[in-house]
Motif scaffolding. Sequence first.
Motif, PDB file in Angstrom:
ATOM      1  N   ALA A 294       0.844  -1.203   0.000  1.00  0.00           N
ATOM      2  CA  ALA A 294       0.000   0.000   0.000  1.00  0.00           C
ATOM      3  C   ALA A 294       0.876   1.248   0.000  1.00  0.00           C
ATOM      4  O   ALA A 294       0.616   2.208  -0.732  1.00  0.00           O
ATOM      5  N   MET A 295       1.949   1.200   0.802  1.00  0.00           N
ATOM      6  CA  MET A 295       2.849   2.341   0.912  1.00  0.00           C
ATOM      7  C   MET A 295       3.498   2.639  -0.449  1.00  0.00           C
ATOM      8  O   MET A 295       3.575   3.775  -0.874  1.00  0.00           O
TER       9      MET A 295
ATOM     10  N   MET B 228       0.966   4.129  -2.748  1.00  0.00           N
ATOM     11  CA  MET B 228       0.658   5.515  -2.384  1.00  0.00           C
ATOM     12  C   MET B 228       1.811   6.441  -2.748  1.00  0.00           C
ATOM     13  O   MET B 228       1.599   7.554  -3.195  1.00  0.00           O
ATOM     14  N   GLU B 229       3.043   5.934  -2.552  1.00  0.00           N
ATOM     15  CA  GLU B 229       4.225   6.729  -2.951  1.00  0.00           C
ATOM     16  C   GLU B 229       4.185   6.961  -4.454  1.00  0.00           C
ATOM     17  O   GLU B 229       4.432   8.063  -4.932  1.00  0.00           O
TER      18      GLU B 229
ATOM     19  N   LEU C 298       1.847   5.187   7.398  1.00  0.00           N
ATOM     20  CA  LEU C 298       0.979   5.814   6.380  1.00  0.00           C
ATOM     21  C   LEU C 298       0.340   7.113   6.875  1.00  0.00           C
ATOM     22  O   LEU C 298      -0.301   7.827   6.098  1.00  0.00           O
TER      23      LEU C 298
ATOM     24  N   PHE D 198       0.907  10.342   4.928  1.00  0.00           N
ATOM     25  CA  PHE D 198       0.113  10.584   3.717  1.00  0.00           C
ATOM     26  C   PHE D 198      -1.195  11.306   4.061  1.00  0.00           C
ATOM     27  O   PHE D 198      -1.670  12.133   3.302  1.00  0.00           O
TER      28      PHE D 198
END
Lengths: 275, 78
Positions: free
Chosen positions: A267-268, A271-272, B18, B21
Amino acid sequence: MMVTGKEIVSELDERIFGKNTLSTKLFKYFLTMALLMLALPVVLDIIFEILGIKKIFYYISLPSLVLILLIFFMIYSIKELLRPINELLEQVRKLQEGKLDVNLDIGGYVEIDSLVKSVNRMRNSLFIARSFLGERDSTRDSIWKKEISHIGMYLIFLTPFLIYGITLTIVGTVLYSGALGTVVQGIVPMWEFVRAVLVIVFGVAMAFSFGYILSKAIGMPMRKLAKAAEEASRGNMDADFATKERLGDIHELSVRLHDLKEAIRRAMEEMEGSR
Amino acid sequence: MNPIDLLEKELIELAGPLAGFVIKKQIKDMGLRRENFPEDRLTELMERSVKNAIFEPSKQKEVIRKLRKKLVSHADYL
């Protein structure tokens, strides 16, 4: 303010043994086991003396009686140690199925509290990932395969008890039966004293083996797991969940937490990439 | 320490890596920039970030209360 008996006991407990860690719990089980091993033969000896039962029966039935009581104690202590681990495992399974609404109100000892905190952090990470990337199957790729059954686990714990029981039965039967017994008792001076020392040495050795196996099978992997989970939940994606010890529930928990970490890593990265 | 850095640090402690973000997205959604973020909108940013980073609603309230205190004492310190 009313102070309950339970509060007094827990206050005393904390003062004597310190923080409620897994090691403290293991030490308490070891201590109880050692005391039981020392007290039980003496108590049973007195009961047999009062009832006038012959020594030969005492020596044959003593190990069985002690063993039955100790096996019950062993099962109780292992279940007590594994109870919060199983509860947490159940919630982690649900998390992997994509259900974020899990109950993380689990406590027991310091290592479990730390693991629960880490799992909660991982749940929040999944919650964030879901709101950024939408719901997906990314957490459903467990590579878990059961590697050791519960029966196998209990057999490992049972080994010192069996050695203790068999040795006591052989020594007792040989010494108190027929000519051989008479010969041995004639050769060994102060036999009763030697017998008492033997019972104590065996008892403590067995309690020590029990404590050692518990610490090796539950204590060490749990401490390692709690550390890895904390690192992973704080963003160290190289945290190592591998456990050499293949004890069913702890191994499954470590594999599932590793899968959660991998899901967060993916996920990271996504998202990055989408920034 | 910048108050947004402090907020990020606290949120990472609770919600993992996270959380960063979430803060970036909330700042963007508010139409503002991190470098010159107005102080009077810090509480709003904090509340929006907590609601998007902490799953349990009951925990969200508790965290908002604690972070509000921390941000106030941080501002007093500065």
